[in-house]
Design a protein around this motif. Structure first.
Motif, PDB file in Angstrom:
ATOM      1  N   LEU A  95     -46.463  78.152   9.514  1.00  0.00           N
ATOM      2  CA  LEU A  95     -45.351  79.350   9.638  1.00  0.00           C
ATOM      3  C   LEU A  95     -44.036  78.748  10.081  1.00  0.00           C
ATOM      4  O   LEU A  95     -42.856  79.115   9.532  1.00  0.00           O
ATOM      5  N   GLU A  96     -44.025  77.674  10.789  1.00  0.00           N
ATOM      6  CA  GLU A  96     -42.589  77.108  10.877  1.00  0.00           C
ATOM      7  C   GLU A  96     -42.033  76.550   9.732  1.00  0.00           C
ATOM      8  O   GLU A  96     -40.657  76.650   9.582  1.00  0.00           O
ATOM      9  N   LEU A  97     -42.838  75.989   8.679  1.00  0.00           N
ATOM     10  CA  LEU A  97     -42.407  75.379   7.527  1.00  0.00           C
ATOM     11  C   LEU A  97     -41.793  76.873   6.771  1.00  0.00           C
ATOM     12  O   LEU A  97     -40.841  76.492   6.072  1.00  0.00           O
ATOM     13  N   ILE A  98     -42.803  77.769   6.615  1.00  0.00           N
ATOM     14  CA  ILE A  98     -42.512  79.016   5.863  1.00  0.00           C
ATOM     15  C   ILE A  98     -40.768  79.436   6.362  1.00  0.00           C
ATOM     16  O   ILE A  98     -40.111  79.802   5.558  1.00  0.00           O
ATOM     17  N   ASP A  99     -40.511  79.381   7.579  1.00  0.00           N
ATOM     18  CA  ASP A  99     -39.474  79.840   8.147  1.00  0.00           C
ATOM     19  C   ASP A  99     -38.265  78.952   7.784  1.00  0.00           C
ATOM     20  O   ASP A  99     -37.223  79.417   7.472  1.00  0.00           O
ATOM     21  N   LYS A 100     -38.635  77.694   7.879  1.00  0.00           N
ATOM     22  CA  LYS A 100     -37.493  76.556   7.547  1.00  0.00           C
ATOM     23  C   LYS A 100     -37.247  76.718   6.406  1.00  0.00           C
ATOM     24  O   LYS A 100     -36.004  76.686   5.789  1.00  0.00           O
ATOM     25  N   LEU A 131     -54.166  82.560   6.980  1.00  0.00           N
ATOM     26  CA  LEU A 131     -55.090  82.263   6.186  1.00  0.00           C
ATOM     27  C   LEU A 131     -54.601  82.732   4.670  1.00  0.00           C
ATOM     28  O   LEU A 131     -54.439  82.106   3.680  1.00  0.00           O
ATOM     29  N   LYS A 132     -54.556  83.958   4.632  1.00  0.00           N
ATOM     30  CA  LYS A 132     -54.173  84.809   3.528  1.00  0.00           C
ATOM     31  C   LYS A 132     -52.860  84.300   3.076  1.00  0.00           C
ATOM     32  O   LYS A 132     -52.994  84.037   1.804  1.00  0.00           O
ATOM     33  N   MET A 133     -51.881  84.176   3.902  1.00  0.00           N
ATOM     34  CA  MET A 133     -50.752  83.457   3.495  1.00  0.00           C
ATOM     35  C   MET A 133     -50.889  82.188   2.758  1.00  0.00           C
ATOM     36  O   MET A 133     -50.203  81.755   1.550  1.00  0.00           O
ATOM     37  N   ALA A 134     -51.655  81.472   3.301  1.00  0.00           N
ATOM     38  CA  ALA A 134     -51.775  79.915   2.725  1.00  0.00           C
ATOM     39  C   ALA A 134     -52.578  80.102   1.541  1.00  0.00           C
ATOM     40  O   ALA A 134     -52.023  79.272   0.470  1.00  0.00           O
ATOM     41  N   LEU A 135     -53.549  81.009   1.263  1.00  0.00           N
ATOM     42  CA  LEU A 135     -54.058  81.226  -0.096  1.00  0.00           C
ATOM     43  C   LEU A 135     -53.213  81.640  -1.122  1.00  0.00           C
ATOM     44  O   LEU A 135     -53.051  81.063  -2.086  1.00  0.00           O
ATOM     45  N   GLN A 136     -52.030  82.465  -0.650  1.00  0.00           N
ATOM     46  CA  GLN A 136     -51.196  83.010  -1.468  1.00  0.00           C
ATOM     47  C   GLN A 136     -50.396  81.927  -1.964  1.00  0.00           C
ATOM     48  O   GLN A 136     -49.962  81.724  -3.129  1.00  0.00           O
ATOM     49  N   ILE A 137     -49.791  81.006  -1.036  1.00  0.00           N
ATOM     50  CA  ILE A 137     -48.887  79.860  -1.199  1.00  0.00           C
ATOM     51  C   ILE A 137     -49.624  78.979  -2.195  1.00  0.00           C
ATOM     52  O   ILE A 137     -49.194  78.530  -3.036  1.00  0.00           O
ATOM     53  N   ARG A 138     -50.810  78.569  -1.882  1.00  0.00           N
ATOM     54  CA  ARG A 138     -51.479  77.431  -2.717  1.00  0.00           C
ATOM     55  C   ARG A 138     -51.579  77.960  -4.119  1.00  0.00           C
ATOM     56  O   ARG A 138     -51.459  77.113  -5.128  1.00  0.00           O
ATOM     57  N   GLU A 139     -51.761  79.115  -4.286  1.00  0.00           N
ATOM     58  CA  GLU A 139     -52.199  79.697  -5.670  1.00  0.00           C
ATOM     59  C   GLU A 139     -50.689  80.098  -6.464  1.00  0.00           C
ATOM     60  O   GLU A 139     -50.900  80.535  -7.568  1.00  0.00           O
ATOM     61  N   SER A 140     -49.670  80.117  -5.774  1.00  0.00           N
ATOM     62  CA  SER A 140     -48.515  80.854  -6.173  1.00  0.00           C
ATOM     63  C   SER A 140     -47.731  79.859  -7.128  1.00  0.00           C
ATOM     64  O   SER A 140     -47.601  78.752  -6.994  1.00  0.00           O
ATOM     65  N   GLY A 141     -47.443  80.231  -8.347  1.00  0.00           N
ATOM     66  CA  GLY A 141     -46.702  79.337  -9.498  1.00  0.00           C
ATOM     67  C   GLY A 141     -45.173  79.729  -8.954  1.00  0.00           C
ATOM     68  O   GLY A 141     -44.462  78.903  -9.542  1.00  0.00           O
ATOM     69  N   ASP A 142     -44.950  80.455  -8.220  1.00  0.00           N
ATOM     70  CA  ASP A 142     -43.472  80.768  -8.048  1.00  0.00           C
ATOM     71  C   ASP A 142     -43.143  79.711  -7.108  1.00  0.00           C
ATOM     72  O   ASP A 142     -41.789  79.715  -6.904  1.00  0.00           O
ATOM     73  N   ILE A 143     -43.922  79.454  -6.017  1.00  0.00           N
ATOM     74  CA  ILE A 143     -43.356  78.499  -5.018  1.00  0.00           C
ATOM     75  C   ILE A 143     -43.673  77.270  -5.206  1.00  0.00           C
ATOM     76  O   ILE A 143     -44.870  76.671  -5.645  1.00  0.00           O
ATOM     77  N   LYS A 144     -42.622  76.427  -5.436  1.00  0.00           N
ATOM     78  CA  LYS A 144     -42.501  74.959  -5.984  1.00  0.00           C
ATOM     79  C   LYS A 144     -42.445  73.859  -4.888  1.00  0.00           C
ATOM     80  O   LYS A 144     -42.565  72.727  -5.154  1.00  0.00           O
ATOM     81  N   ASP A 145     -42.131  74.455  -3.603  1.00  0.00           N
ATOM     82  CA  ASP A 145     -42.282  73.386  -2.367  1.00  0.00           C
ATOM     83  C   ASP A 145     -43.603  72.802  -2.087  1.00  0.00           C
ATOM     84  O   ASP A 145     -44.344  73.392  -1.550  1.00  0.00           O
ATOM     85  N   LEU A 146     -43.660  71.465  -2.347  1.00  0.00           N
ATOM     86  CA  LEU A 146     -44.934  70.662  -2.271  1.00  0.00           C
ATOM     87  C   LEU A 146     -45.220  70.503  -0.945  1.00  0.00           C
ATOM     88  O   LEU A 146     -46.427  70.574  -0.566  1.00  0.00           O
ATOM     89  N   GLU A 147     -44.341  70.368   0.095  1.00  0.00           N
ATOM     90  CA  GLU A 147     -44.712  70.097   1.533  1.00  0.00           C
ATOM     91  C   GLU A 147     -45.350  71.551   1.875  1.00  0.00           C
ATOM     92  O   GLU A 147     -46.282  71.345   2.719  1.00  0.00           O
ATOM     93  N   LEU A 148     -44.662  72.805   1.610  1.00  0.00           N
ATOM     94  CA  LEU A 148     -45.458  74.011   1.659  1.00  0.00           C
ATOM     95  C   LEU A 148     -46.838  74.165   1.338  1.00  0.00           C
ATOM     96  O   LEU A 148     -47.789  74.384   1.878  1.00  0.00           O
ATOM     97  N   LYS A 149     -47.052  73.648   0.021  1.00  0.00           N
ATOM     98  CA  LYS A 149     -48.183  73.885  -0.537  1.00  0.00           C
ATOM     99  C   LYS A 149     -49.186  72.789   0.007  1.00  0.00           C
ATOM    100  O   LYS A 149     -50.275  73.392   0.383  1.00  0.00           O
ATOM    101  N   ASN A 150     -48.872  71.764   0.354  1.00  0.00           N
ATOM    102  CA  ASN A 150     -49.625  70.884   1.146  1.00  0.00           C
ATOM    103  C   ASN A 150     -50.068  71.403   2.548  1.00  0.00           C
ATOM    104  O   ASN A 150     -51.226  71.131   2.867  1.00  0.00           O
ATOM    105  N   THR A 151     -49.180  71.911   3.191  1.00  0.00           N
ATOM    106  CA  THR A 151     -49.672  72.522   4.450  1.00  0.00           C
ATOM    107  C   THR A 151     -50.461  73.697   4.420  1.00  0.00           C
ATOM    108  O   THR A 151     -51.315  73.629   5.075  1.00  0.00           O
ATOM    109  N   ALA A 152     -50.316  74.495   3.489  1.00  0.00           N
ATOM    110  CA  ALA A 152     -51.203  75.524   3.032  1.00  0.00           C
ATOM    111  C   ALA A 152     -52.681  74.998   3.058  1.00  0.00           C
ATOM    112  O   ALA A 152     -53.807  75.340   3.466  1.00  0.00           O
ATOM    113  N   SER A 153     -52.714  73.803   2.012  1.00  0.00           N
ATOM    114  CA  SER A 153     -53.973  73.384   1.830  1.00  0.00           C
ATOM    115  C   SER A 153     -54.512  72.636   2.902  1.00  0.00           C
ATOM    116  O   SER A 153     -55.809  72.744   3.053  1.00  0.00           O
TER     117      SER A 153
END
Length: 94
Positions: free
Chosen positions: A29-34, A63-85
């Motif tokens: 959540l903090e990373l999404i905000d940042k 968790l639902k947000m994390a699943l969206q982030i992990r599967e999203s092709g629009d979000i390119k931020d690797l740190e955020l994708k790793n955090t979701a994973s």
């Protein structure tokens, strides 16, 4: 949501109070905000406020947000994708 995701949400609801899971939720959540990324538009507080006031009941929503982030092709931020994973794995392992 596919069956594996639904199963993960159910497991999440059972182990939502785990320290590892709560910590991973706060970090995400903090990373999404940042990074100023919009994931969940159905909320009444900022992601940072959510992180500061996180309750076990909120974990399935995160968790639902994390699943969206992990599967999203629009979000390119690797740190955020790793955090979701990491959050997803913490729930799988709990």
């Amino acid at each position: 949501m596919d069956s594996k995701s639904a199963e993960l949400v159910k497991k999440c609801e059972e182990s939502a109070g785990s320290g590892d899971v709560m910590g991973a939720c706060k970090v995400m959540l903090e990373l999404i905000d940042k990074e100023k990324i919009k994931v969940d538009t159905d909320r009444d507080q900022t992601y940072l406020e959510m992180a500061e006031n996180l309750k076990p009941d909120d974990v399935s929503k995160v968790l639902k947000m994390a699943l969206q982030i992990r599967e999203s092709g629009d979000i390119k931020d690797l740190e955020l994708k790793n955090t979701a994973s990491i959050l997803i794995r913490a729930i799988e392992m709990s």
